[in-house]
Design a protein around this motif. Structure first.
Motif: not given
Length: 268
Positions: A91, A174, A177, A181, A211-213, A215-216
């Motif tokens: 990850e 959650r 994210k 957004t 953004k996903d990385k 938010a991780a």
């Protein structure tokens, strides 16, 4: 570090540090779970080649690339490409420090662009690099107040950076994210394009891509904060030596400062 064993390594961070003036770098890798002396590898250059070199080093020291669960880094395309190729199961988390740095640099670029066209309040150069809750000097506080009253592009860029702090109030992955957004959507909806604001739009595009990385981070207990702090020690050592002509010498200094050399010596 011949005797260094990495058989239990499951998470590492990486970042580059300048080795000489100009575009000369050393990439440093740390064991994110090691409490003291976390540096485990350093190599000349930056990018996917350094990630490949670390994978080879890891395997030579008893480590298994498939055991790596998480990597923390910045948004460098070459780093991310190297990690995807060499550690596909891990990850990848982008440290929040680098998000703030991304937008801080954008604000400073806007300020420089605008300063060529109009006179900006005195003291604004350093004031816009801080947030509104920082310990501002009297001149910096006055500069920000004047900036708000004039409605400059620099002020607009600074307000975008300030709104990032709303994202950090998320309490779960959650929520993070959702906030990321809505932050992106809000800025695009309310910010009209002007060439002076190009650095801000570029920063937004980078945020969207990763953004996903980013938010991780809310699922991670790791951060590259220590590595950022160590970087200042490396640069202080380089300054005291008035630079190192040989990159290998600089890497040796990095190991002496922050690698577990004393433990390795005791084991021999």
């Amino acid at each position: 570090l011949v005797n260094l064993l990495l058989d239990d390594l499951t998470a590492f961070g990486l970042d580059e540090t300048a080795s000489k003036r100009g575009h000369n770098y050393v990439t440093v890798f740390i064991d994110l779970d090691r409490k003291d002396k976390p540096i485990i590898f350093a190599t000349a250059g930056k990018g996917n080649g350094t990630v490949r070199a670390f994978k080879q080093f890891l395997q030579q020291h008893g480590g298994d690339p498939e055991n790596i669960l998480e990597v923390v880094c910045d948004m460098s395309p070459s780093f991310l490409a190297g990690l995807k190729e060499e550690f596909p199961e891990a990850e990848t988390t982008v440290d929040w420090f680098h998000v703030v740095q991304l937008f801080t640099n954008a604000v400073d670029a806007v300020r420089r662009n605008e300063a060529k066209k109009r006179k900006l309040p005195k003291g604004i150069r350093w004031a816009v690099l801080k947030n509104s809750e920082s310990n501002l000097t009297a001149s910096q506080a006055k500069a920000l107040q004047e900036l708000n009253e004039t409605g400059t592009f620099t002020c607009t860029a600074w307000k975008v950076k300030e709104k990032l702090r709303w994202v950090t109030k998320a309490t779960s992955l959650r929520s993070a994210k959702w906030r990321l957004t809505h932050f992106i959507r809000h800025i695009y909806d309310t910010l009209y394009y002007d060439p002076t604001l190009k650095p801000v739009f570029k920063a937004l595009e980078t945020l969207v891509r990763h953004k996903d990385k980013i938010a991780a981070r809310w699922n991670s207990g790791h951060t590259n904060a220590r590595l950022e702090g160590l970087n200042s020690l490396f640069q202080a050592a380089r300054a005291r030596a008035r630079g190192y002509r040989n990159t290998a010498t600089f890497i040796t200094m990095i190991y002496l400062i922050a690698a577990p050399i004393d433990i390795l010596l005791k084991s021999t």
